[in-house]
Write a protein that holds these residues in place. Structure first.
Motif, short mmCIF file in Angstrom:
data_model
loop_
_atom_site.label_atom_id
_atom_site.label_comp_id
_atom_site.label_asym_id
_atom_site.label_seq_id
_atom_site.Cartn_x
_atom_site.Cartn_y
_atom_site.Cartn_z
N PRO A 387 10.26 6.35 8.42
CA PRO A 387 9.77 6.72 8.13
C PRO A 387 8.41 6.79 7.96
N ARG A 388 8.11 8.64 7.35
CA ARG A 388 6.40 8.66 7.03
C ARG A 388 6.19 7.77 6.59
N PRO A 389 4.29 6.76 6.89
CA PRO A 389 3.93 5.51 6.11
C PRO A 389 3.37 5.84 5.26
N LYS A 390 2.98 4.60 3.05
CA LYS A 390 1.72 5.48 3.04
C LYS A 390 0.86 4.47 3.47
N ILE A 391 -0.17 4.96 3.38
CA ILE A 391 -1.73 4.88 2.93
C ILE A 391 -2.27 4.64 1.61
N TYR A 444 -14.68 -1.40 3.67
CA TYR A 444 -13.10 -0.82 2.79
C TYR A 444 -12.51 -0.18 4.03
N SER A 445 -11.46 -0.52 3.33
CA SER A 445 -10.33 -0.88 4.36
C SER A 445 -8.87 0.50 3.65
N CYS A 446 -8.15 -0.08 5.19
CA CYS A 446 -7.12 1.37 4.96
C CYS A 446 -5.52 0.06 4.84
N ARG A 447 -4.40 0.28 4.65
CA ARG A 447 -3.12 -0.39 5.46
C ARG A 447 -2.09 0.96 5.22
N ALA A 448 -1.88 0.72 6.31
CA ALA A 448 -0.53 1.16 6.40
C ALA A 448 1.20 0.89 6.08
N ASP A 449 2.17 1.63 5.20
CA ASP A 449 3.86 0.65 4.96
C ASP A 449 4.76 1.74 4.83
N ASN A 450 5.70 1.26 5.57
CA ASN A 450 6.78 2.15 5.43
C ASN A 450 8.04 0.75 5.28
#
Length: 471
Positions: A387-391, A444-450
Motif C-alpha cells: 500500500p501507499r508508503p509512509k515517509i 537531512y534524509s527521508c525514509r519510506a516504509d509500508n
C-alpha cells in the motif's frame, strides 16, 4: 370339506318327480384341487371340480325330460353351494353329469351362459375347462339343460381364486439423498387374500418411532410408503419390503433398495488472509475436513474474480494448494474452492490474498542548500509502493518531530512513478522556518516504509548550510 387339499364329497337327496315314482336321484359334488408348492417352479396344476347329477338308468330312460326338484313340505328346494379355491393362473375343470343329454347341456357363470372361447372350453362329455384362472373368474358356476329346461340345474360351486402377492406399477429402486433430506420408499402390492406388508432394514423390522409407515388399502391392493425424515448417517443401508398372504402355504415376496447418504464437502481455508511480497513465492491452501465421508469428488475448481480454473495441487491427504512462484499485484483478491460431489456443488469460504509492493523512493542527486539565518527552507521526498508508503524525516540520523517550526505536509498520486498496476505514490514536504545557525544546519534524509517491511532511504542526503545574517 377338507380345506387343506380342497377335496369334498357332498351327497344331497333330490325329491323325485311325480312322473318317475321309483327314481332315486342323488347329487354329489366332488372337488379335487392341489395347489402348487411354493418350491415347485413353472408346473401347470389342474383344479378338478366335479358337479354330478346322477339317476338310475331306468329312471332316466322312462323320462322324456330331466326331472326338476319338487317343493318339499318345509318349503321350496334349496340349492347347496360349496366354496372351493383355485390358484391364480392354473386350469380348473368342472364336470357335469351325463344324466343331462349332451346336446342340451349349458354352463353358467354368475347367471350368464358360457360358450367356447379362449377362456372356456365346453367338451362333448359335459366338461368345462377354465384356463389361466384369475380373480375375474371367481364366482358361482353350475350346469343345466337348455333354456326350455332351466329348472333342471346342478348345485352351485363358488369358485374362489387365490393370487400370490405380486408387485405392480413400480418396484423399489436404489436411492441417494443428501444428509438431512427426507426419503420415501413405496411398495405397491396386490394379492388375494390381501397381502400384509412389512418393512425391514438390514434384516430387522423397522421401528415406527424412527420411521413413518403409511399403508393405503384398496380391495386387494396395498400401497405402503416408508418415510425417513431428516436422514442421518445411520439411515444408509439395505431396506426390504416384504409382502405375504395366506394361501395353502404362506407365500412371500421381497423387494429391496439400498439408500446411500451423500455428504456435501466441508471445505475450510487454512488462513483467512495471506500477505505476500511482490515477486516472491506464496501459496494458498484449503482443507476438505470430511473427505472420509465423500466417496467420489468429481471436480475441483478455483474461483478468483469470478473466473474458475483447475490450476491446483493436491496431496494424498485432504489439502488443496495453489502455488505462486513469483506473485504479481494482479493476483490480489479473494480465492475460493468449488468442489463437486454426489451431494452437489459446494463453494468454500474465501481466503484473501494481499500482495505488498515494497516502498521505493524516487532518486535524487545529493543537493546542498544554503540559507541565511532567519530564512525558510523546503525539502521534498517522493515514494511509491503498495500500500501507499509512509515517509519520515531525520536530521543527522535523529527522527524529526513535527512542530510549528518544522512542518511536514503530504500529497498523494493514484499512479506511482514505477507504473506498476495499483501502486500508489506519495510526496512528503518538510518545511523549516526561521532558520538558526548552529541548530538547523546539518544533514537531512527521508525514509519510506509500508507493510512489506522493507524500507527505502535516500542514497544521498540533503545538506543544509546556514550563513550568518549580513551585518
Amino acid at each position: 370339506l377338507n380345506t387343506g387339499l380342497f377335496t369334498s364329497s357332498i351327497t344331497k337327496p333330490i325329491t323325485p318327480s311325480p312322473s318317475i315314482s321309483q327314481s332315486v336321484i342323488e347329487s354329489s359334488i366332488n372337488v379335487s384341487s392341489t395347489l402348487p408348492s411354493i418350491n415347485q417352479a413353472s408346473s401347470v396344476q389342474t383344479s378338478v371340480i366335479s358337479l354330478t347329477e346322477t339317476t338310475t338308468t331306468a329312471t332316466f330312460q322312462s323320462s322324456t325330460s330331466f326331472p326338476s326338484p319338487s317343493p318339499s313340505p318345509e318349503g321350496p328346494y334349496v340349492y347347496m353351494t360349496t366354496t372351493v379355491q383355485a390358484l391364480h393362473d392354473t386350469t380348473v375343470q368342472l364336470n357335469c353329469s351325463r344324466a343331462f343329454p349332451p346336446s342340451t347341456i349349458n354352463w353358467h357363470f354368475n347367471g350368464s351362459k358360457l360358450s367356447n372361447s379362449m377362456k372356456y372350453n365346453i367338451t362333448r362329455s359335459n366338461l368345462l375347462y377354465i384356463y389361466n384362472v384369475s380373480v375375474n373368474d371367481a364366482g358361482v358356476y353350475y350346469c343345466g339343460t337348455s333354456d326350455a329346461f332351466d329348472d333342471a340345474t346342478s348345485d352351485r360351486v363358488m369358485l374362489s381364486v387365490q393370487v400370490p402377492p405380486t408387485f405392480y406399477d413400480a418396484t423399489l429402486t436404489d436411492k441417494a439423498v443428501v444428509i438431512g433430506k427426507s426419503i420415501n420408499l413405496q411398495c405397491l402390492v396386490f394379492g388375494v387374500p390381501r397381502p400384509v406388508v412389512t418393512w425391514l432394514k438390514e434384516g430387522v423390522n423397522v421401528i415406527d418411532s424412527q420411521y413413518i409407515i403409511n399403508n393405503v388399502i384398496s380391495d386387494n391392493r396395498v400401497s405402503s410408503v416408508l418415510t425417513i425424515e431428516n436422514s442421518e448417517r445411520t439411515s444408509q443401508g439395505n431396506y426390504m419390503c416384504q409382502a405375504s398372504n395366506d394361501l395353502v402355504e404362506k407365500k412371500s415376496i421381497n423387494a429391496t433398495a439400498y439408500i446411500t447418504i451423500h455428504f456435501p464437502a466441508n471445505i475450510q481455508p487454512d488462513n483467512e488472509k495471506i500477505e505476500a511480497v511482490w515477486k516472491e513465492t506464496a501459496n494458498i491452501s484449503f482443507t476438505i475436513t470430511n473427505k472420509e465421508d465423500i466417496k467420489n469428488i468429481t471436480n475441483i475448481k478455483w474461483e478468483f474474480k469470478s473466473i474458475t480454473n483447475n490450476t491446483y495441487s493436491s496431496t494424498p491427504g485432504s489439502k488443496l494448494y495453489r502455488v505462486f512462484s513469483s506473485i504479481n499485484v494482479n493476483d490480489r483478491g479473494l480465492y475460493r474452492i468449488i468442489v463437486t460431489t454426489e451431494a452437489g456443488i459446494v463453494t468454500s469460504m474465501a481466503t484473501e490474498l494481499d500482495v505488498f509492493v515494497p516502498a521505493v523512493l524516487l532518486s535524487y542527486n545529493g543537493e546542498e542548500k544554503e540559507r541565511k539565518s532567519g530564512q525558510n527552507v523546503t525539502f521534498n521526498c517522493t515514494a511509491d509502493g503498495l500500500p501507499r508508503p509512509k515517509i519520515v524525516w531525520r536530521k543527522d540520523g535523529q527522527l524529526i518531530i513535527e512542530s510549528r517550526k518544522r512542518v511536514i505536509s503530504t500529497s498523494q498520486e493514484i499512479e506511482g512513478f514505477r507504473k506498476i498496476s495499483d501502486i500508489q505514490q506519495i510526496t512528503s514536504t518538510l518545511t523549516i522556518t526561521d532558520l538558526v545557525r548552529g541548530i538547523d544546519d546539518g544533514s537531512y534524509s527521508c525514509r519510506a516504509d509500508n507493510e512489506a517491511n522493507i524500507g527505502d532511504i535516500l542514497d544521498t542526503s540533503y545538506t543544509l548550510v546556514i550563513d550568518p545574517l549580513d551585518e
